[in-house]
Design an enzyme around this catalytic site. Structure first.
Site, mmCIF file in Angstrom:
data_model
loop_
_atom_site.group_PDB
_atom_site.id
_atom_site.type_symbol
_atom_site.label_atom_id
_atom_site.label_comp_id
_atom_site.label_asym_id
_atom_site.label_seq_id
_atom_site.Cartn_x
_atom_site.Cartn_y
_atom_site.Cartn_z
ATOM 1 N N TYR A 157 49.336 39.353 37.320
ATOM 2 C CA TYR A 157 50.662 39.948 37.295
ATOM 3 C C TYR A 157 51.603 39.161 36.384
ATOM 4 O O TYR A 157 52.110 38.105 36.744
ATOM 5 C CB TYR A 157 51.255 40.022 38.702
ATOM 6 C CG TYR A 157 50.414 40.777 39.708
ATOM 7 C CD1 TYR A 157 49.510 41.757 39.303
ATOM 8 C CD2 TYR A 157 50.520 40.511 41.073
ATOM 9 C CE1 TYR A 157 48.746 42.459 40.233
ATOM 10 C CE2 TYR A 157 49.761 41.205 41.996
ATOM 11 C CZ TYR A 157 48.874 42.170 41.572
ATOM 12 O OH TYR A 157 48.112 42.849 42.497
ATOM 13 N N HIS A 217 39.589 39.844 43.085
ATOM 14 C CA HIS A 217 40.460 40.840 42.473
ATOM 15 C C HIS A 217 39.678 41.763 41.538
ATOM 16 O O HIS A 217 39.226 41.347 40.468
ATOM 17 C CB HIS A 217 41.574 40.133 41.692
ATOM 18 C CG HIS A 217 42.749 41.013 41.381
ATOM 19 N ND1 HIS A 217 43.773 40.607 40.551
ATOM 20 C CD2 HIS A 217 43.076 42.258 41.789
ATOM 21 C CE1 HIS A 217 44.674 41.568 40.471
ATOM 22 N NE2 HIS A 217 44.263 42.584 41.198
#
Length: 336
Positions: A56, A142
């Site tokens: 992010y 992830h």
């Protein structure tokens, strides 16, 4: 706000968690002041669970979240971050941006997929440095869609060792598909699945295999993407679904959902937020915000009563299967 522990761990998460992709300039810039104010608004609302990732904003989300939490008592909140993408400095990338990956930041680093045991350790060490915290509570694999075997053989055992050693409190996997996380539930001892976009009013794919598997094994599921990239906040032509313009049949279905919720005086986003809690395996709903106003609106929507008759009509209209679990009515204005 109600707190639930994740799977067999002692790690607690609040009913509503703050997803921090927006703090990493997802799609558009967010100022440092707005990022700090958003986390503060979440704290004031009783939220004590925060999810971030190196992905992010090329680490910006982790840096901002750590700064926002630094003066909070460390034992009073839960931070989850993710492994699988290492950030490697890119000397030639500073002049460009990262919008191809969805983030309005300078492309100072590049992402390198790495689900090796060493990659897990390096990723968590770097995350701790960016966060400036003494520990990470939840570590998630992830998006190992194209790296399933390495994630199972190498990354998962590394996380399991870290959990045994007390370095992290809980471990799991975060994806926007349900099949591979269901496999992890069967073949490993993860505590939690973060499932994005696959258990919503528009898409109940998670109900086929993943959620029953989690419930049977006493594991937890955190639901992200309850608005399906924005379509369930304001269905209209051009609205996004799974990060792309919604196909007409999906838009039509969202508009039908809107008609039903409006007949019961309930905003569609309130029903979308409440819906996942009908399943016993769901511990928390994770939503993003890039401003205090967005955060406070989300909390307000979660507190809105949703009558049983609304769910009954959705079933009667064929918008939910008759056996889909739904929440019980919420007579009070406080999340329960």
């Amino acid at each position: 706000m109600r707190t639930t522990t994740l799977g067999g761990s002692a790690v607690g998460v609040t009913q509503l968690a703050l997803g921090c992709a927006g703090l990493g300039n997802l799609y558009q810039p967010v100022t440092n002041e707005a990022a700090l104010a958003t986390v503060a608004a979440a704290w004031d609302a009783g939220i004590r669970a925060f999810d971030t990732a190196p992905h992010y904003g090329l680490g910006l989300s982790e840096r901002r979240l750590g700064a926002a939490l630094r003066d909070r008592p460390r034992d009073t909140y839960t931070v989850s971050t993710k492994v699988g993408r290492l950030l490697v400095p890119d000397p030639e990338g500073g002049c460009g941006d990262d919008l191809a990956n969805g983030f309005a930041v300078s492309a100072t680093h590049r992402r390198v997929w790495d689900f090796s045991a060493d990659g897990v350790l390096r990723s968590l060490e770097a995350s701790l440095d960016r966060l400036g915290l003494d520990r990470i509570d939840v570590a998630l694999l992830h998006d190992p869609d194209d790296h399933a075997e390495q994630a199972l053989r190498e990354a998962y055992p590394a996380l399991e060792r870290l959990r045994t050693e007390g370095v992290v409190g809980a471990i799991g996997i975060g994806m926007n598909q349900s099949a591979l996380p269901a496999r992890f539930l069967r073949e490993t001892d993860i505590d939690v699945v973060l499932l994005a976009g696959r258990y919503t009013l528009l898409d109940q794919d998670g109900l086929v295999e993943l959620l029953p598997e989690a419930a049977a094994r006493g594991r937890s599921v955190v639901i992200g993407g309850v608005f399906n990239s924005g379509l369930l906040t304001a269905p209209r032509p051009g609205a996004t679904y799974d990060y792309a313009p919604a196909p007409q049949p999906v838009l039509d279905r969202a508009l039908r959902l809107l008609e039903v919720t409006e007949r019961h005086g309930v905003p569609l986003r309130a029903a979308a937020l409440r819906f996942p809690f009908g399943h016993s395996a769901v511990a928390s709903v994770l939503t993003g915000a890039r401003s205090p106003e967005e955060l406070r609106d989300t909390v307000e929507q979660l507190r809105r009563p949703v009558p049983d008759a609304l769910w009954d009509e959705l079933r009667a209209e064929g918008l939910l299967a008759v056996d889909t679990p739904v929440p019980v009515s919420t007579p009070s204005k406080e999340p329960s």
